[in-house]
Design an enzyme around this catalytic site. Structure first.
Site, PDB file in Angstrom:
ATOM      1  N   HIS A   1      41.534 -27.127   0.823  1.00  0.00           N
ATOM      2  CA  HIS A   1      40.775 -28.389   0.840  1.00  0.00           C
ATOM      3  C   HIS A   1      41.364 -29.377   1.870  1.00  0.00           C
ATOM      4  O   HIS A   1      41.818 -30.464   1.516  1.00  0.00           O
ATOM      5  CB  HIS A   1      40.744 -29.005  -0.570  1.00  0.00           C
TER       6      HIS A   1
ATOM      7  N   ARG B   1      31.749 -28.588  -2.023  1.00  0.00           N
ATOM      8  CA  ARG B   1      32.464 -28.523  -3.293  1.00  0.00           C
ATOM      9  C   ARG B   1      32.351 -27.090  -3.806  1.00  0.00           C
ATOM     10  O   ARG B   1      31.309 -26.436  -3.615  1.00  0.00           O
ATOM     11  CB  ARG B   1      31.838 -29.475  -4.324  1.00  0.00           C
TER      12      ARG B   1
ATOM     13  N   GLU C   1      40.151 -25.904  -8.208  1.00  0.00           N
ATOM     14  CA  GLU C   1      41.268 -26.163  -7.289  1.00  0.00           C
ATOM     15  C   GLU C   1      42.372 -26.909  -8.047  1.00  0.00           C
ATOM     16  O   GLU C   1      42.057 -27.758  -8.873  1.00  0.00           O
ATOM     17  CB  GLU C   1      40.800 -27.063  -6.135  1.00  0.00           C
TER      18      GLU C   1
HETATM   19  C1  8YV Z   1      38.860 -35.728  -0.571  1.00  0.00           C
HETATM   20  C2  8YV Z   1      36.765 -34.860   0.112  1.00  0.00           C
HETATM   21  O1  8YV Z   1      38.442 -37.009  -0.676  1.00  0.00           O
HETATM   22  O2  8YV Z   1      35.856 -36.814   1.035  1.00  0.00           O
HETATM   23  C3  8YV Z   1      35.727 -35.894   0.249  1.00  0.00           C
HETATM   24  O3  8YV Z   1      34.710 -35.772  -0.444  1.00  0.00           O
HETATM   25  O4  8YV Z   1      36.554 -33.816  -0.377  1.00  0.00           O
HETATM   26  C4  8YV Z   1      38.149 -35.100   0.591  1.00  0.00           C
HETATM   27  O5  8YV Z   1      38.205 -35.816   1.745  1.00  0.00           O
HETATM   28  C5  8YV Z   1      40.308 -35.690  -0.445  1.00  0.00           C
HETATM   29  O6  8YV Z   1      40.683 -34.426  -0.862  1.00  0.00           O
HETATM   30  C6  8YV Z   1      40.998 -36.736  -1.285  1.00  0.00           C
HETATM   31  O7  8YV Z   1      40.835 -36.473  -2.650  1.00  0.00           O
END
Ligand code: 8YV
Length: 316
Positions: free
Chosen positions: A275, A228, A257
Protein backbone atom coordinates in the site's frame (compact mmCIF):
# COMPACT_ATOMS: atom_id res chain seq x y z
CA UNK A 1 -5.61 11.84 16.47
CA UNK A 2 -5.91 8.21 15.56
CA UNK A 3 -2.45 7.47 14.16
CA UNK A 4 1.12 8.68 13.83
CA UNK A 5 1.32 9.84 10.20
CA UNK A 6 1.49 13.59 10.92
CA UNK A 7 4.09 13.02 13.64
CA UNK A 8 6.19 10.89 11.26
CA UNK A 9 6.10 13.76 8.77
CA UNK A 10 7.11 16.19 11.54
CA UNK A 11 4.08 18.34 10.78
CA UNK A 12 3.21 20.40 13.82
CA UNK A 13 -0.33 20.01 15.14
CA UNK A 14 0.32 20.76 18.80
CA UNK A 15 0.82 24.52 18.30
CA UNK A 16 -2.76 24.97 17.10
CA UNK A 17 -4.64 22.14 18.79
CA UNK A 18 -4.84 20.21 22.05
CA UNK A 19 -4.01 16.78 20.70
CA UNK A 20 -4.93 13.45 22.26
CA UNK A 21 -2.97 10.68 20.56
CA UNK A 22 -5.00 7.48 20.51
CA UNK A 23 -2.11 5.52 19.00
CA UNK A 24 0.13 6.41 21.94
CA UNK A 25 -2.40 5.64 24.66
CA UNK A 26 -1.84 2.51 26.74
CA UNK A 27 -5.58 2.03 26.79
CA UNK A 28 -7.19 3.74 23.74
CA UNK A 29 -10.73 2.92 24.90
CA UNK A 30 -10.07 4.58 28.26
CA UNK A 31 -8.67 7.67 26.50
CA UNK A 32 -11.84 7.95 24.42
CA UNK A 33 -13.93 7.62 27.60
CA UNK A 34 -11.85 10.30 29.34
CA UNK A 35 -11.60 12.97 26.63
CA UNK A 36 -14.33 11.98 24.14
CA UNK A 37 -16.78 14.53 25.60
CA UNK A 38 -14.47 17.42 24.58
CA UNK A 39 -13.29 16.25 21.18
CA UNK A 40 -14.31 18.49 18.26
CA UNK A 41 -12.02 17.07 15.58
CA UNK A 42 -11.16 13.48 14.78
CA UNK A 43 -7.89 13.62 12.88
CA UNK A 44 -7.84 10.24 11.15
CA UNK A 45 -4.21 9.50 10.51
CA UNK A 46 -4.26 5.80 11.32
CA UNK A 47 -4.92 2.73 9.28
CA UNK A 48 -8.23 0.97 9.29
CA UNK A 49 -9.94 2.30 12.45
CA UNK A 50 -13.69 2.12 11.83
CA UNK A 51 -15.31 5.51 12.40
CA UNK A 52 -18.99 4.69 12.77
CA UNK A 53 -22.07 5.89 14.63
CA UNK A 54 -21.00 4.03 17.78
CA UNK A 55 -17.74 5.99 17.92
CA UNK A 56 -19.51 9.26 17.05
CA UNK A 57 -21.88 8.62 20.00
CA UNK A 58 -18.84 8.81 22.24
CA UNK A 59 -17.74 12.15 20.74
CA UNK A 60 -20.86 14.32 21.21
CA UNK A 61 -19.10 17.62 20.29
CA UNK A 62 -17.52 16.23 17.11
CA UNK A 63 -17.69 18.71 14.21
CA UNK A 64 -15.01 17.49 11.83
CA UNK A 65 -13.46 14.19 10.76
CA UNK A 66 -10.29 15.14 8.88
CA UNK A 67 -9.12 12.06 6.98
CA UNK A 68 -5.53 11.55 5.87
CA UNK A 69 -6.15 9.97 2.47
CA UNK A 70 -8.48 10.42 -0.46
CA UNK A 71 -10.33 7.16 0.27
CA UNK A 72 -12.57 7.39 3.33
CA UNK A 73 -14.14 3.95 3.27
CA UNK A 74 -13.44 3.46 7.00
CA UNK A 75 -15.66 6.46 7.82
CA UNK A 76 -19.45 6.28 7.83
CA UNK A 77 -19.88 9.59 5.98
CA UNK A 78 -23.67 9.19 5.70
CA UNK A 79 -23.89 8.88 9.47
CA UNK A 80 -21.57 11.90 9.86
CA UNK A 81 -23.89 13.86 7.55
CA UNK A 82 -26.94 12.99 9.69
CA UNK A 83 -25.10 14.44 12.68
CA UNK A 84 -23.90 17.58 10.84
CA UNK A 85 -20.31 16.44 11.13
CA UNK A 86 -18.09 17.44 8.19
CA UNK A 87 -15.77 14.82 6.71
CA UNK A 88 -12.75 16.00 4.72
CA UNK A 89 -10.30 13.94 2.64
CA UNK A 90 -7.12 14.67 0.67
CA UNK A 91 -7.93 14.67 -3.06
CA UNK A 92 -5.75 16.07 -5.90
CA UNK A 93 -2.46 16.28 -3.98
CA UNK A 94 -1.86 12.54 -4.39
CA UNK A 95 -3.31 11.90 -7.86
CA UNK A 96 -0.03 12.05 -9.80
CA UNK A 97 1.85 9.97 -7.24
CA UNK A 98 -0.75 7.21 -7.21
CA UNK A 99 -0.96 7.27 -11.02
CA UNK A 100 2.84 6.94 -11.22
CA UNK A 101 2.72 4.00 -8.84
CA UNK A 102 -0.07 2.35 -10.85
CA UNK A 103 1.97 2.51 -14.06
CA UNK A 104 5.08 1.32 -12.22
CA UNK A 105 3.14 -1.61 -10.83
CA UNK A 106 1.76 -2.45 -14.26
CA UNK A 107 5.25 -2.44 -15.77
CA UNK A 108 6.61 -4.49 -12.87
CA UNK A 109 3.85 -7.03 -13.43
CA UNK A 110 3.94 -7.48 -17.19
CA UNK A 111 7.74 -7.27 -17.51
CA UNK A 112 8.39 -9.25 -14.29
CA UNK A 113 10.78 -6.54 -13.09
CA UNK A 114 10.85 -7.54 -9.43
CA UNK A 115 11.41 -11.21 -10.34
CA UNK A 116 14.16 -10.17 -12.76
CA UNK A 117 15.87 -8.16 -10.03
CA UNK A 118 15.62 -11.10 -7.63
CA UNK A 119 17.28 -13.23 -10.34
CA UNK A 120 20.21 -10.82 -10.47
CA UNK A 121 20.52 -10.44 -6.69
CA UNK A 122 20.39 -14.20 -6.21
CA UNK A 123 23.46 -14.46 -8.45
CA UNK A 124 21.56 -16.39 -11.13
CA UNK A 125 22.49 -14.04 -13.98
CA UNK A 126 26.12 -15.12 -13.61
CA UNK A 127 25.40 -18.76 -12.74
CA UNK A 128 22.37 -19.59 -14.89
CA UNK A 129 22.33 -16.92 -17.60
CA UNK A 130 19.86 -14.34 -18.80
CA UNK A 131 16.49 -13.87 -17.13
CA UNK A 132 13.69 -15.40 -19.20
CA UNK A 133 11.95 -13.51 -22.00
CA UNK A 134 8.74 -12.29 -20.40
CA UNK A 135 5.58 -13.81 -21.85
CA UNK A 136 3.85 -10.51 -21.19
CA UNK A 137 4.57 -6.98 -22.39
CA UNK A 138 2.89 -3.62 -22.02
CA UNK A 139 3.07 -3.23 -25.78
CA UNK A 140 -0.07 -4.41 -27.52
CA UNK A 141 -2.17 -4.22 -24.37
CA UNK A 142 -5.53 -2.59 -24.14
CA UNK A 143 -6.39 -0.95 -20.84
CA UNK A 144 -9.70 -0.69 -19.02
CA UNK A 145 -9.73 1.79 -16.17
CA UNK A 146 -12.24 0.97 -13.45
CA UNK A 147 -13.23 4.41 -12.13
CA UNK A 148 -12.21 7.45 -14.18
CA UNK A 149 -12.01 9.96 -11.34
CA UNK A 150 -9.08 12.26 -10.68
CA UNK A 151 -6.54 9.45 -10.23
CA UNK A 152 -8.10 7.41 -13.06
CA UNK A 153 -7.64 10.36 -15.43
CA UNK A 154 -4.01 10.80 -14.35
CA UNK A 155 -3.50 7.09 -15.11
CA UNK A 156 -5.21 7.45 -18.51
CA UNK A 157 -2.95 10.40 -19.34
CA UNK A 158 0.11 8.23 -18.65
CA UNK A 159 -1.33 5.29 -20.63
CA UNK A 160 -1.71 7.60 -23.63
CA UNK A 161 2.04 8.23 -23.51
CA UNK A 162 2.61 4.46 -23.50
CA UNK A 163 0.41 4.15 -26.59
CA UNK A 164 -2.09 1.73 -25.06
CA UNK A 165 -5.77 2.09 -26.03
CA UNK A 166 -7.94 3.11 -23.06
CA UNK A 167 -11.52 2.31 -22.09
CA UNK A 168 -13.25 3.03 -18.81
CA UNK A 169 -16.01 1.74 -16.60
CA UNK A 170 -18.00 3.87 -14.21
CA UNK A 171 -21.39 5.17 -13.24
CA UNK A 172 -21.31 8.24 -15.45
CA UNK A 173 -19.90 9.07 -18.85
CA UNK A 174 -17.29 11.83 -18.67
CA UNK A 175 -17.84 14.69 -21.07
CA UNK A 176 -14.14 15.64 -21.21
CA UNK A 177 -12.74 12.36 -22.58
CA UNK A 178 -13.39 10.39 -25.76
CA UNK A 179 -12.39 6.93 -24.48
CA UNK A 180 -14.95 4.14 -24.94
CA UNK A 181 -17.25 4.10 -21.89
CA UNK A 182 -18.83 0.99 -20.35
CA UNK A 183 -21.53 0.68 -17.72
CA UNK A 184 -21.16 -3.11 -17.80
CA UNK A 185 -17.83 -4.20 -16.35
CA UNK A 186 -17.99 -7.71 -17.85
CA UNK A 187 -18.46 -6.17 -21.28
CA UNK A 188 -15.43 -3.94 -20.77
CA UNK A 189 -13.37 -6.85 -19.46
CA UNK A 190 -14.20 -8.74 -22.66
CA UNK A 191 -12.96 -5.81 -24.77
CA UNK A 192 -9.62 -5.26 -22.96
CA UNK A 193 -6.85 -7.41 -21.45
CA UNK A 194 -5.74 -5.15 -18.59
CA UNK A 195 -7.83 -3.71 -15.78
CA UNK A 196 -6.54 -0.87 -13.62
CA UNK A 197 -8.80 -0.62 -10.59
CA UNK A 198 -8.97 2.84 -9.05
CA UNK A 199 -12.53 3.19 -7.81
CA UNK A 200 -13.50 3.99 -4.19
CA UNK A 201 -14.07 1.06 -1.84
CA UNK A 202 -17.80 1.24 -1.14
CA UNK A 203 -20.65 -1.22 -0.55
CA UNK A 204 -21.45 -0.82 -4.25
CA UNK A 205 -17.94 -1.71 -5.46
CA UNK A 206 -17.35 -4.61 -3.03
CA UNK A 207 -16.11 -7.63 -5.03
CA UNK A 208 -16.77 -5.73 -8.28
CA UNK A 209 -13.90 -7.64 -9.89
CA UNK A 210 -15.38 -11.11 -9.51
CA UNK A 211 -15.10 -14.46 -11.28
CA UNK A 212 -17.28 -13.36 -14.22
CA UNK A 213 -15.09 -10.29 -14.82
CA UNK A 214 -11.89 -12.33 -14.60
CA UNK A 215 -13.22 -14.95 -17.03
CA UNK A 216 -14.21 -12.18 -19.44
CA UNK A 217 -10.74 -10.63 -19.15
CA UNK A 218 -9.21 -13.87 -20.41
CA UNK A 219 -5.89 -15.68 -20.41
CA UNK A 220 -3.72 -12.63 -21.22
CA UNK A 221 -5.54 -10.71 -18.51
CA UNK A 222 -3.81 -8.61 -15.89
CA UNK A 223 -5.48 -6.89 -12.93
CA UNK A 224 -3.79 -3.90 -11.31
CA UNK A 225 -5.41 -2.70 -8.07
CA UNK A 226 -4.46 0.63 -6.48
CA UNK A 227 -7.93 1.23 -5.01
CA UNK A 228 -9.00 -0.91 -2.07
CA UNK A 229 -8.68 -4.64 -1.49
CA UNK A 230 -12.45 -4.88 -1.10
CA UNK A 231 -13.04 -4.06 -4.79
CA UNK A 232 -11.48 -7.35 -5.91
CA UNK A 233 -12.87 -10.75 -4.91
CA UNK A 234 -9.52 -12.01 -3.67
CA UNK A 235 -10.38 -15.71 -3.66
CA UNK A 236 -11.72 -15.46 -7.22
CA UNK A 237 -8.52 -13.66 -8.23
CA UNK A 238 -6.27 -16.31 -6.67
CA UNK A 239 -8.28 -19.08 -8.35
CA UNK A 240 -8.18 -17.26 -11.71
CA UNK A 241 -4.39 -16.85 -11.55
CA UNK A 242 -3.76 -20.43 -10.41
CA UNK A 243 -5.99 -21.83 -13.17
CA UNK A 244 -4.45 -19.46 -15.76
CA UNK A 245 -7.88 -17.97 -16.40
CA UNK A 246 -5.93 -14.69 -16.27
CA UNK A 247 -2.17 -14.14 -16.54
CA UNK A 248 -1.34 -12.20 -13.38
CA UNK A 249 -1.95 -9.27 -11.09
CA UNK A 250 -0.24 -6.29 -9.50
CA UNK A 251 -1.73 -5.35 -6.15
CA UNK A 252 -0.91 -2.32 -4.03
CA UNK A 253 -3.96 -2.99 -1.86
CA UNK A 254 -5.36 -6.21 -0.46
CA UNK A 255 -7.98 -7.56 1.90
CA UNK A 256 -7.04 -7.55 5.56
CA UNK A 257 -3.89 -5.41 5.19
CA UNK A 258 -1.23 -5.81 6.46
CA UNK A 259 -2.00 -9.49 7.13
CA UNK A 260 -1.88 -10.78 3.59
CA UNK A 261 -3.58 -13.95 2.42
CA UNK A 262 -0.77 -16.58 2.26
CA UNK A 263 -2.23 -17.86 -1.03
CA UNK A 264 -1.42 -14.47 -2.60
CA UNK A 265 2.17 -14.75 -1.40
CA UNK A 266 2.58 -18.03 -3.30
CA UNK A 267 1.63 -16.58 -6.70
CA UNK A 268 4.68 -16.08 -8.88
CA UNK A 269 3.19 -13.99 -11.67
CA UNK A 270 1.85 -11.46 -9.21
CA UNK A 271 3.50 -8.36 -7.79
CA UNK A 272 2.51 -7.32 -4.28
CA UNK A 273 3.25 -3.87 -2.85
CA UNK A 274 2.55 -2.78 0.76
CA UNK A 275 0.00 0.00 0.00
CA UNK A 276 2.59 2.54 -1.15
CA UNK A 277 0.51 4.32 -3.84
CA UNK A 278 0.87 7.77 -2.28
CA UNK A 279 3.78 6.98 -0.01
CA UNK A 280 6.52 9.44 -0.96
CA UNK A 281 7.61 12.04 1.58
CA UNK A 282 6.69 14.82 -0.84
CA UNK A 283 3.13 13.61 -1.43
CA UNK A 284 2.48 12.50 2.13
CA UNK A 285 3.61 15.96 3.33
CA UNK A 286 1.14 17.62 0.95
CA UNK A 287 -1.61 15.28 2.20
CA UNK A 288 -0.68 15.98 5.84
CA UNK A 289 -0.69 19.73 5.26
CA UNK A 290 -4.15 19.49 3.70
CA UNK A 291 -5.40 17.58 6.76
CA UNK A 292 -4.06 20.36 9.00
CA UNK A 293 -5.47 23.12 6.78
CA UNK A 294 -8.91 21.49 6.94
CA UNK A 295 -8.64 21.41 10.74
CA UNK A 296 -7.54 25.04 10.88
CA UNK A 297 -10.66 26.00 8.92
CA UNK A 298 -12.76 24.92 11.90
CA UNK A 299 -10.56 26.94 14.22
CA UNK A 300 -10.84 30.10 12.11
CA UNK A 301 -14.49 29.56 11.19
CA UNK A 302 -13.78 29.39 7.49
CA UNK A 303 -14.91 26.79 4.95
CA UNK A 304 -12.97 23.51 4.93
CA UNK A 305 -10.91 23.05 1.77
CA UNK A 306 -11.95 19.55 0.79
CA UNK A 307 -15.23 18.31 2.29
CA UNK A 308 -16.46 15.01 0.83
CA UNK A 309 -19.69 15.08 -1.24
CA UNK A 310 -21.75 13.40 1.51
CA UNK A 311 -21.06 16.28 3.91
CA UNK A 312 -21.17 19.56 1.95
CA UNK A 313 -20.17 22.52 4.09
CA UNK A 314 -22.69 25.19 5.05
CA UNK A 315 -21.49 26.48 8.42
CA UNK A 316 -19.67 25.18 11.46
C1 8YV B 1 -3.74 6.24 2.57
C2 8YV B 1 -4.84 5.90 0.50
O1 8YV B 1 -4.38 7.39 2.87
O2 8YV B 1 -5.40 8.13 0.03
C3 8YV B 1 -5.78 6.98 0.16
O3 8YV B 1 -6.97 6.67 -0.01
O4 8YV B 1 -5.09 4.77 0.33
C4 8YV B 1 -3.51 6.20 1.09
O5 8YV B 1 -2.94 7.32 0.58
C5 8YV B 1 -2.52 6.14 3.35
O6 8YV B 1 -2.22 4.79 3.39
C6 8YV B 1 -2.66 6.68 4.74
O7 8YV B 1 -3.52 5.90 5.51
Amino acid sequence: MTGGLLDQLKLDVDSDFDVHRVSQANDPEKLVDEVGGDVEILCNTGHGLKIDGALMDRLPKLKLIANFGVGYDTIDAAEASRRNIIVTNTPEVLSDEVADTALGLLLMTVRELSAAERWLRDGKWASEGDYRLTPMSLQGRSIGIVGLGRIGKAIAHRCEAFGTPISYFGRTKKSDVAYPFYTDIVEMARAVDTLIVVTPGTAETKNLINQDVLEALGSDGVVINVARGSVVDENALITAINSQTIAGAGLDVMWNEPNINPELMKLENTVLLPHVGSASLRTRRAMGQLVIDNMKALKTGTAPLTPVPETPFAEW
